[in-house]
Design a protein around this motif. Sequence first.
Motif, PDB file in Angstrom:
ATOM      1  N   ASP A 160       0.829  -1.207   0.000  1.00 25.66           N
ATOM      2  CA  ASP A 160       0.000   0.000   0.000  1.00 25.66           C
ATOM      3  C   ASP A 160       0.864   1.258   0.000  1.00 25.66           C
ATOM      4  N   PHE A 161       0.237   2.351  -0.414  1.00 25.93           N
ATOM      5  CA  PHE A 161       0.895   3.661  -0.430  1.00 25.93           C
ATOM      6  C   PHE A 161       0.087   4.639   0.414  1.00 25.93           C
ATOM      7  N   SER A 162       0.748   5.725   0.834  1.00 21.08           N
ATOM      8  CA  SER A 162       0.046   6.809   1.531  1.00 21.08           C
ATOM      9  C   SER A 162       0.803   8.088   1.201  1.00 21.08           C
ATOM     10  N   PHE A 163       0.111   9.083   0.679  1.00 22.74           N
ATOM     11  CA  PHE A 163       0.804  10.322   0.320  1.00 22.74           C
ATOM     12  C   PHE A 163       0.266  11.554   1.047  1.00 22.74           C
ATOM     13  N   SER A 164      -0.792  11.392   1.860  1.00 20.92           N
ATOM     14  CA  SER A 164      -1.366  12.603   2.457  1.00 20.92           C
ATOM     15  C   SER A 164      -0.452  13.188   3.536  1.00 20.92           C
ATOM     16  N   GLY A 165       0.314  12.309   4.234  1.00 23.57           N
ATOM     17  CA  GLY A 165       1.233  12.809   5.265  1.00 23.57           C
ATOM     18  C   GLY A 165       2.353  13.631   4.648  1.00 23.57           C
TER      19      GLY A 165
END
Length: 343
Positions: A215-220
């Motif tokens: 998974d990826f996360s870019f909001s941080g």
Amino acid sequence: MTLLAIETSCDETSVAVIRDGAVLSGIVSSQIKLHAEYGGVVPELAAREHLRNLIPVAHSALSAAGISVGQLDAVAATQGPGLPNALLVGFKAAQAVAFALNKPFIGINHHEAHLYSPWIESGGGTSAAIFSKFQANVSLIVSGGHTMLVLVESELKHRVLGGTIDDAAGECFDKTGKLMGLPYPAGPLIDQLAEQGDPSAFDFPRPLLHDVSDDFSFSGLKTSVRYFIRDHPALLDDRQKVCDLCASVQAAIVEVLVKKTIHAAKRNGVRCVTASGGVTCNRALRHELTRACEREGFVLRLTEKSLCTDNAAMIGILAERKLLVNVPLPSLDEEIKPGWVLA
Ligand code: KG4
Ligand code: ZN
């Protein structure tokens, strides 16, 4: 087989004519300028613009291919995922053409089509899908709306490994660019400005880089750029610093995309990586993926830049492939699937 394909899932009106794996013509009419003043795609405006553009774009595609409607053997369109009213325009028009010609109609998952765009090559003025070179791969689909890793075990057989749990990578480029005062979509501009910047000037987080999931996360990352700019407002008046900021943000996004893609390929025992979607135009991403695949001895297939963003050619290539292997055809009263998730 000669096939007409239509793509209207977001803000590109696109029509292509495919024959026997070759792209005879592919026309894309982009709405980027229309949506730029709103800072993002406005769904209702996108649908109205598709209505205005679809017939002229279809005429251009048919005439560039030298094909009349009567010569078509099948019609395809994007069925989902996408903006509901935008999808409706292309999907219903394609069904109507198939109905009038009494020819097969096939609805295509937009993301599944992205999986095969890296196999379309151009040469000598034509483009063709080079499936003879196909091998099992991990495919990175990275755009303004999506970021996902998919294991493509064989042609038409795939399994989604992971995706973003919040913002897409393209969205991260666009939103951090907006914080810097850049116009929408900021991705291509960040790419340009980053060329003159130092990627190690500022240190931004690499979210989920060492997480075991795909998974990826870019909001941080976006939030940390927001706080950084809030704390250093004068920086935006210095062009070199803006270039450094672009290069640093881009380096964080690219490092996550590249390392997680390579990791997924290794873990799944495949020796080929592919990439598609608008962010695949990014030069740093192309460069770093190339270097990483060389290091690992992997085959890399990067989608040609003209086919990275949304286009009907990839819809048509996949549709023709499906028709040739006799996948069951949907009935003509099938509806759009705006939330169609690739499994
Ligand atoms: O695939 P696409 O045309 O549309 C969808 O989002 O589905 O991708 C558009 C996205 C935008 O976020 C845009 O900023 C990004 O791709 N993009 C880039 C570059 N070219 C397009 N991002 C970084 N560098 C680029 N060169
Ligand atoms: Zn797309």
